[in-house]
Design an enzyme around this catalytic site. Structure first.
Site, PDB file in Angstrom:
ATOM      1  N   LYS A  39       4.691  12.802   4.816  1.00 32.90           N
ATOM      2  CA  LYS A  39       4.300  11.842   3.775  1.00 32.90           C
ATOM      3  C   LYS A  39       3.852  10.529   4.393  1.00 32.90           C
ATOM      4  O   LYS A  39       4.584   9.919   5.170  1.00 32.90           O
ATOM      5  CB  LYS A  39       5.483  11.621   2.840  1.00 32.90           C
ATOM      6  N   LYS A  99       9.303  -0.890  -8.366  1.00 32.38           N
ATOM      7  CA  LYS A  99      10.625  -0.985  -7.753  1.00 32.38           C
ATOM      8  C   LYS A  99      11.197  -2.396  -7.922  1.00 32.38           C
ATOM      9  O   LYS A  99      10.453  -3.362  -8.099  1.00 32.38           O
ATOM     10  CB  LYS A  99      10.532  -0.680  -6.251  1.00 32.38           C
ATOM     11  N   ASP A 110       7.702   3.867   4.278  1.00 36.57           N
ATOM     12  CA  ASP A 110       7.510   5.057   3.449  1.00 36.57           C
ATOM     13  C   ASP A 110       6.495   6.030   4.040  1.00 36.57           C
ATOM     14  O   ASP A 110       6.224   7.074   3.453  1.00 36.57           O
ATOM     15  CB  ASP A 110       7.091   4.650   2.031  1.00 36.57           C
ATOM     16  N   ASP A 147       6.910   6.209  -9.420  1.00 36.83           N
ATOM     17  CA  ASP A 147       7.649   5.959  -8.178  1.00 36.83           C
ATOM     18  C   ASP A 147       8.127   7.254  -7.531  1.00 36.83           C
ATOM     19  O   ASP A 147       8.712   7.222  -6.457  1.00 36.83           O
ATOM     20  CB  ASP A 147       8.843   5.035  -8.449  1.00 36.83           C
ATOM     21  N   ARG A 164       6.128  13.158  -3.564  1.00 34.00           N
ATOM     22  CA  ARG A 164       6.035  14.604  -3.806  1.00 34.00           C
ATOM     23  C   ARG A 164       4.650  15.010  -4.300  1.00 34.00           C
ATOM     24  O   ARG A 164       4.244  16.162  -4.120  1.00 34.00           O
ATOM     25  CB  ARG A 164       7.123  15.024  -4.796  1.00 34.00           C
TER      26      ARG A 164
END
Length: 524
Positions: free
Chosen positions: A288, A300, A311, A370, A374
């Protein structure tokens, strides 16, 4: 001659020697392992810590000198204790002892790696080190020289690219390592350790680079440079190519940002190096690459949002792993598929309630923007499975629920039962400590959507990591053994440094994935 590493992170040079230098090297530090004294050893004349692995590099007089210093400092030999001593009989500037705790007949590689890391973090301005750590007896199959070099390099790592002269370190950091060792394969092991540590450091560098400087286009450029320098084939898809090919997840997540998404493919054709190329396995890697995650419209909290520079840690680890596979010429085929996007709120961002068509045709209702990782992973998984791999290993900072379940140091490993367990065991062996997690079939019911094939989140508060794993499972082709490594906590250390782990990016799970590639190359 020094052990050299391939292009990438420029760490210290690594050398192997069979004895201490005869001439004075007063600028160097000698790192010596010590253990707590057994009851029979303790007396008024013996310290609570005694030198381990002294022979054949330290004379009895030198050992006595070191132990006298430890006694004066009231050293107990407790794990991770370090002491700086002067030993006039030795041709070094100082001696740094690092304690491993109670004595053992055999040492796990990661215990030695951790001790080396602790020592490296205690060097101060020293630029040259010599160590006897490699003479500790390792467990069967343990590569002790490799562990020592990895620990020293990873423990001495620092990221200073964005510091001005005012705050930059005044020294050059660790520049030279000499491992004292008599093992026949000491040079080979040390070279292996240096190359692995350089790859982990490269992953750390990428994660530590702020999103102002590492956005999808720049990240793709870095991946291309690293890949080509290692001899990989590289393909980069820009936003127009992604749109045309139907990568709905990557486009959807990235459409809120002015910095358009990318997808990078890195290819290592190692089967041609195998003794029997037709039987060589093929492994797909997916990571990712969200270069910054605000959460999008489902924004967030502000308090810790700056940590979301990490991330893209899964992508960084995958890029580092496949370049390492090429550098060390693993005789298997490895293909990395790395989606990259920035998740931002704006007038063009995807909304809660939108429906995306993922690469391959599955539709997904986006109930929470958020839960974006995926979505880009799903596209990449389907593309990776089109190459018909034997195994698929993917990794990401997938869910905050990972830290709730396992804390900040233990990755969660999900996937096909047997392969999941194999990956978790390997992770534990290299010291990254992955833990196998279940994927109950009933979790799929929680992902039902009223308007699309799937929803990207469930309506449940609980088992968030497992629900995300169940979502990803829907995109893995039948017959492919797969595992997902959730590194939401372990990818980025927000606490104090420990072992060979600094504050900030850790490089996890680069060593796990590379060890898996080595295991597959050796055992199928």
């Amino acid at each position: 001659m020094p052990v050299t590493t391939d292009p990438g992170y420029q760490g210290p040079s690594v050398h192997v020697a069979a004895s201490l230098p005869k001439h004075d090297v007063s600028s160097s530090v000698l790192i010596v392992p010590v253990v707590s004294a057994s009851d029979s050893d303790e007396s008024e004349d013996r310290p609570g810590a005694v030198v381990a692995a002294a022979e054949p590099f330290l004379t009895a007089a030198a050992v006595a000198e070191i132990e006298a210093g430890l006694r004066a400092l009231e050293a107990t030999g407790g794990s991770d204790q370090v002491h700086r001593l002067v030993a006039p009989s030795l041709p070094v500037g100082s001696v740094l002892t690092v304690s491993l705790g109670k004595p053992r007949s055999e040492w796990p590689a990661d215990t030695i790696r951790r001790a080396a890391g602790v020592a490296a973090r205690s060097l101060g301005r020293a630029e040259v080190v010599i160590t006897t750590l490699a003479e500790l007896p390792g467990e069967s199959g343990a590569s002790i020289c490799s562990a020592v070099v990895e620990g020293l390099m990873l423990g001495s790592y620092r990221f200073t690219d964005f510091r001005s002269r005012k705050t930059a370190p005044k020294d050059n950091g660790l520049r030279k390592i000499t491992v004292l060792a008599n093992a026949k394969d000491a040079k080979k092991q040390s070279a292996h350790g240096a190359t692995v540590a350089s790859a982990v450091a490269t992953a750390r560098d990428l994660v530590n680079t702020p999103p102002s400087h590492l956005f999808p286009a720049e990240f793709a450029k870095c991946a291309k440079t690293l890949g080509e320098s290692a001899g990989l084939e590289v393909e980069v898809l820009d936003d127009k190519a992604l749109q045309k090919a139907g990568y709905g997840g990557v486009i959807g997540v990235g459409q809120g940002s002015s910095r358009t998404p990318r997808l990078v493919r890195l290819i290592h054709q190692g089967s041609r190096l195998a003794k029997n190329p037709k039987n060589a396995r093929k492994v797909a890697l997916v990571g990712k690459g969200i270069t910054f995650d605000t959460g999008g419209i489902s924004i967030k909290p502000a308090a810790s949002m700056h940590h979301m520079t990490s991330d893209m840690a899964g992508a960084a680890a995958v890029i580092a792993t496949i370049t390492l596979a090429a550098q060390l010429k693993l005789p298997i085929d490895v293909v990395a598929t790395v989606p990259m996007a920035e998740n931002m709120p704006s007038g063009t961002a995807q909304r809660p309630g939108d429906v995306l068509t993922q690469y391959g045709g599955i539709t997904v209702e986006v109930l929470n923007t958020d839960a974006e990782g995926r979505l880009i992973l799903a596209d990449a998984i389907v593309r990776a499975c089109q190459d018909n791999p034997d195994y698929l290993i993917e990794t990401s900072t997938l869910t905050g629920a990972q830290t709730v379940a396992l804390g900040s140091r233990i990755p969660g490993v999900m996937g096909s039962d047997k392969f999941r367990d194999r990956v978790a065991k390997t992770s534990q062996q290299v010291g990254e400590n992955g833990w196998p997690m279940p994927l109950p079939d009933e979790l799929k019911d929680d992902l039902k959507s009223t308007v699309a094939d799937l929803a990207n989140v469930s309506g449940q508060r609980f088992a968030g990591m497992l629900v995300a794993g169940a979502f990803l499972r829907e995109f893995v082709a039948d017959g492919v053994d797969w595992a997902h490594i959730d590194i939401a906590g372990p990818a980025y250390n927000t606490d104090s440094p420990w072992g060979y782990t600094p504050k900030g990016a850790t490089g996890v799970p680069t060593r796990t994935m590379f060890a898996m590639l080595e295991d597959i190359a050796n055992h199928g």
